[in-house]
Design a protein around this motif. Structure first.
Motif, PDB file in Angstrom:
ATOM      1  N   CYS A 129      51.298  18.686  21.868  1.00 25.53           N
ATOM      2  CA  CYS A 129      49.967  19.211  21.507  1.00 25.53           C
ATOM      3  C   CYS A 129      49.314  18.355  20.427  1.00 25.53           C
ATOM      4  O   CYS A 129      49.885  18.110  19.380  1.00 25.53           O
ATOM      5  N   PRO A 130      48.074  17.897  20.677  1.00 30.36           N
ATOM      6  CA  PRO A 130      47.399  17.065  19.686  1.00 30.36           C
ATOM      7  C   PRO A 130      46.985  17.855  18.451  1.00 30.36           C
ATOM      8  O   PRO A 130      46.585  17.272  17.455  1.00 30.36           O
ATOM      9  N   TYR A 131      47.035  19.179  18.526  1.00 27.61           N
ATOM     10  CA  TYR A 131      46.525  20.013  17.431  1.00 27.61           C
ATOM     11  C   TYR A 131      47.604  20.825  16.727  1.00 27.61           C
ATOM     12  O   TYR A 131      47.294  21.717  15.952  1.00 27.61           O
ATOM     13  N   ALA A 133      49.275  23.210  17.674  1.00 27.93           N
ATOM     14  CA  ALA A 133      49.061  24.648  17.846  1.00 27.93           C
ATOM     15  C   ALA A 133      50.343  25.414  18.215  1.00 27.93           C
ATOM     16  O   ALA A 133      50.567  26.495  17.703  1.00 27.93           O
ATOM     17  N   PRO A 134      51.187  24.880  19.095  1.00 31.43           N
ATOM     18  CA  PRO A 134      52.401  25.640  19.410  1.00 31.43           C
ATOM     19  C   PRO A 134      53.524  25.341  18.422  1.00 31.43           C
ATOM     20  O   PRO A 134      53.584  24.256  17.857  1.00 31.43           O
ATOM     21  N   VAL A 151      51.777  30.063  20.420  1.00 34.16           N
ATOM     22  CA  VAL A 151      50.627  29.186  20.193  1.00 34.16           C
ATOM     23  C   VAL A 151      49.654  29.841  19.217  1.00 34.16           C
ATOM     24  O   VAL A 151      49.274  30.998  19.386  1.00 34.16           O
ATOM     25  N   CYS A 156      44.519  25.998  18.802  1.00 37.07           N
ATOM     26  CA  CYS A 156      44.443  25.529  20.186  1.00 37.07           C
ATOM     27  C   CYS A 156      42.999  25.213  20.558  1.00 37.07           C
ATOM     28  O   CYS A 156      42.099  26.002  20.320  1.00 37.07           O
ATOM     29  N   CYS A 159      42.743  22.292  25.670  1.00 34.44           N
ATOM     30  CA  CYS A 159      42.712  21.073  26.483  1.00 34.44           C
ATOM     31  C   CYS A 159      43.580  21.198  27.736  1.00 34.44           C
ATOM     32  O   CYS A 159      43.318  20.569  28.752  1.00 34.44           O
ATOM     33  N   GLY A 160      44.640  21.976  27.636  1.00 32.98           N
ATOM     34  CA  GLY A 160      45.529  22.139  28.790  1.00 32.98           C
ATOM     35  C   GLY A 160      46.612  21.077  28.887  1.00 32.98           C
ATOM     36  O   GLY A 160      47.345  21.028  29.875  1.00 32.98           O
ATOM     37  N   ILE A 161      46.743  20.230  27.878  1.00 32.53           N
ATOM     38  CA  ILE A 161      47.787  19.196  27.919  1.00 32.53           C
ATOM     39  C   ILE A 161      49.168  19.852  28.014  1.00 32.53           C
ATOM     40  O   ILE A 161      50.031  19.426  28.783  1.00 32.53           O
TER      41      ILE A 161
HETATM   42  S1  SF4 Z   1      45.841  23.649  25.291  1.00 29.54           S
HETATM   43 FE1  SF4 Z   1      45.853  21.725  24.133  1.00 29.54          FE
HETATM   44  S2  SF4 Z   1      45.306  22.386  22.076  1.00 29.54           S
HETATM   45 FE2  SF4 Z   1      45.970  24.235  23.144  1.00 29.54          FE
HETATM   46  S3  SF4 Z   1      48.164  24.437  22.678  1.00 29.54           S
HETATM   47 FE3  SF4 Z   1      47.965  23.309  24.601  1.00 29.54          FE
HETATM   48  S4  SF4 Z   1      48.026  21.150  24.031  1.00 29.54           S
HETATM   49 FE4  SF4 Z   1      47.561  22.321  22.172  1.00 29.54          FE
END
Ligand code: SF4
Ligand code: SF4
Lengths: 325, 331
Positions: A129-131, A133-134, A151, A156, A159-161
């Motif tokens: 996760c770039p942020y 969040a989890p 999360v 979050c 982005c759905g990565i």
């Molecule tokens: S959707 Fe993106 S920002 Fe949200 S938890 Fe997943 S990787 Fe991180």
């Protein structure tokens, strides 16, 4: 406002005190950041970093917390190199968001949720996760202490990565869950014309003309809009091919321009590895797939009209290999 | 008259024999098993002929443990024969369940494999372009040998299977549990995968997991790294198939400080193990330069072999290459 916010320190001082907030004063309101920002152009006309900075300087706390700018910035940092004052704008916005969350505000974005009974606590989502969040927590699940991902919905960005990365398929995001995307993989046959799916990250299409263009293709070219190419995993591409689709094109942003920082990198890595695997598998020998039936293209923010060329090139390639059979 | 003992059969098709060895590793438990059941067919260890099986009534065997993939017409014939003669047919081990190592042959076509074996292998010094012929006339009549198929199939792609017990091989304690289950008569739901846990190896792996922001710029092969036994392999730039592999083995590789190679197959709810693994490891990579990205990918020497070491015959890749195989009983 929440009482833990210090009475003695002004709102602006609090922002200044958070790493990233210290450059607040340097803004001289040129608006260059606004002109660079994809959010302002594509989703929210009210989005305005310059204005947010001034709300902070003027101690307009509530307005700052409620401003879409506070919540929508994905820290892609397209504006950072452009700012003549070298202000790390996303850092300042992040500082405001941090205070907003502490004051009890919640993110308005579509964020992900983890199905606990499926999470195996591998930590892939945490790492990717770039942020940030989890994170992994210990929790009682069915009478046993289990390690699970949780999360932080306020961090979050949706982005759905992680949804694509989770090897258990335990994470979903409204609109682009595994089930919802699989549903879309049914492309009707149209008299022998090759069938193609284009997963397109909306952030990569800067010009309105490009967006409209995508709607003009015949039904054998099926466009699927995704928040970020990081959302696409090799399984989705393989499921497309299994569904009888001849080619899959994944269109994302250029390196360094990804709206969610690393989506385009991880996706091009995954699609690149998949392409190598399809090569190892000597696919052409069997059903007669075209060479490189799954492709990844990176469209720079200045690359107007490129999407059309990419779709057309791939379509042509698919037609040729169909004819060659 | 004493109640008849359940009849048990064990058979091997395209396999290495490891699954058979696991059964013998039951040791003294095998002796007690032999007292509880009648072993009516086990060509690896006891002298039986195919004609013995042909002579049986349909459904006469109570449980047949079938290991090995379907590679030749003989494998396929035996799969049909044992299906007819058995009440319960268990795909035993990874080869029968998902193709396993023999299934890697699906990366090639049959002719290129034969050419390698008969013409270009370093041990062949006088290639005469020999190929096996499947039918040969001699004065006494016609001799036939099985045909080598174009692709490797799993057991369930060939006949209807009642239960699946993955593992290369299934670990011995799980094998014992599986035998016990059948002896108890309390059968799991048909079609179940047995001797396994629902989640992945990460769920049970005690190693310390990676932290936010961990990024990989090179993947390293296990033998080139002094591996820390307490940290997740992925955080040491070594690919572990654990995140995409069903738990149940008890982590023999991981506790031996070697990454999981994936033999227990995909966890519940996952369609394609290899694609999921690829997605998970790709998600850890970081760089902004296309050139570097390609170099990082180069550090995964054999992506298909790595992600599908055990599951290629059962994968979306095989299905896309060869088309889905429709079984006779499904038509
Ligand atoms: S959707 Fe993106 S920002 Fe949200 S938890 Fe997943 S990787 Fe991180
Ligand atoms: S990637 Fe999936 S299985 Fe792994 S910790 Fe995150 S949610 Fe759980």
């Amino acid at each position: 406002m929440a009482d833990h916010i210090s009475q003695t320190q002004s709102f602006a001082d609090q922002v200044r005190a958070i790493p990233g907030g210290e450059h607040l004063e340097m803004c001289y309101s040129c608006g260059t950041c606004v002109s660079k920002c994809m959010i302002q152009q594509k989703v929210e006309p009210e989005y305005n970093p310059r204005r947010l900075l001034h709300m902070v300087i003027m101690d307009m706390e509530r307005q700052a917390f409620e401003s879409p700018t506070t919540w929508l910035c994905s820290a892609c940092d397209l504006c950072y190199p452009a700012c003549p004052q070298e202000i790390h704008i996303s850092g300042v916005i992040g500082a405001v968001k941090d205070l907003a969350v502490r004051a009890g505000y919640e993110s308005p974005l579509d964020t992900v949720s983890v199905e606990e009974s499926r999470c195996s606590g591998c930590g892939i989502c945490v790492m990717t996760c770039p942020y940030e969040a989890p994170h992994l927590i210990e929790k009682q699940l069915d009478g046993e202490l289990d390690r699970l991902s949780e999360v932080d919905a306020n961090l979050c960005m949706g982005c759905g990565i992680c949804v694509a990365a989770c090897p258990m398929g335990a994470i979903s995001r409204p609109g682009v869950s595994n089930e919802e995307l699989r549903e879309q993989l049914r492309v009707p046959a149209s008299d022998g014309a090759p069938r193609m799916v284009v997963f397109v990250c909306d952030w990569s299409l800067r010009a309105d003309a490009d967006v409209t263009l995508l709607e003009s293709y015949a039904q054998n070219v099926h466009i699927i809009h995704i928040p970020c190419t990081g959302r696409i995993d090799p399984e989705m591409a393989l499921l497309s091919l299994r569904a009888g689709i001849d080619g899959v094109l994944v269109c994302g942003c250029a390196p360094g321009e990804c709206h969610y920082k690393r989506g385009t990198v991880v996706s091009s890595c995954k699609i690149g590895l998949l392409d190598r695997m399809l090569g190892q598998m000597q696919m052409g020998n069997g059903r007669g797939l075209a060479s490189h039936p799954v492709r990844f293209v990176q469209i720079g923010t200045q690359d107007r009209g490129r999407i059309r060329r990419e779709v057309d090139t791939m379509l042509e390639h698919l037609v040729h290999s169909k004819e060659a059979q | 008259m004493a109640e008849a003992k359940p009849k048990l059969a064990l058979y091997w098709a395209a396999s290495c024999g490891g699954c058979e060895i696991t059964v013998t590793e039951l040791g003294m438990r095998l002796v007690s098993l032999a007292q509880l059941v009648d072993i009516v067919f086990w060509p690896c260890l006891m002298d039986f002929k195919y004609s013995d099986v042909e002579a049986m009534e349909d459904g006469e065997i109570d449980v047949c443990f079938f290991n090995g993939a379907i590679r030749t017409s003989e494998n396929e014939e035996m799969a049909h024969l044992l299906r007819d003669k058995s009440r319960i047919l268990v795909a035993f081990g990874s080869c029968a369940t998902e193709g396993c190592i023999p299934g890697l042959a699906n990366l090639f076509d049959a002719e290129s494999i034969l050419a390698r074996v008969y013409d270009t292998a370093p041990s062949v010094d006088d290639s005469r372009g020999t190929r096996p012929i499947t039918s040969f006339t001699v004065p006494e009549g016609i001799i036939e040998i099985p045909t080598f198929y174009e692709q490797v199939f799993t057991l369930a792609q060939t006949v209807e299977v009642d239960y699946f017990a993955p593992g290369c091989p299934p670990v011995v304690d799980q094998v014992w549990n599986i035998f016990q289950t059948f002896l108890s008569g309390e059968l799991p739901e048909r079609g179940a995968i047995i001797g396994v846990d629902p989640k992945t190896n990460c769920d049970v792996c005690p190693r310390e997991k990676g932290e936010s922001g961990y990024r990989v710029r090179e993947w390293r092969r296990p033998h080139t790294v002094a591996l820390d036994p307490d940290r997740c392999f992925l955080t040491q730039e070594v690919i572990c198939c654990g995140p995409a592999t069903r738990a149940g083995c008890g982590l023999p590789c991981i506790s031996g400080n070697m990454p999981c190679r994936g033999c227990y197959g995909p966890p519940e709810g996952v369609i394609d193990q290899g694609a999921k693994l690829l997605s998970a490891i790709g998600a850890l990579v970081d760089t902004d330069e296309p050139e570097t990205l390609s170099q990082i990918m180069d550090t995964i020497v054999d992506p298909a072999g790595l992600s599908y070491r055990f599951g290629l015959a059962n994968s979306l890749l095989s299905e896309i290459k060869y088309g889905a195989r429709v079984r006779e009983d499904e038509v």
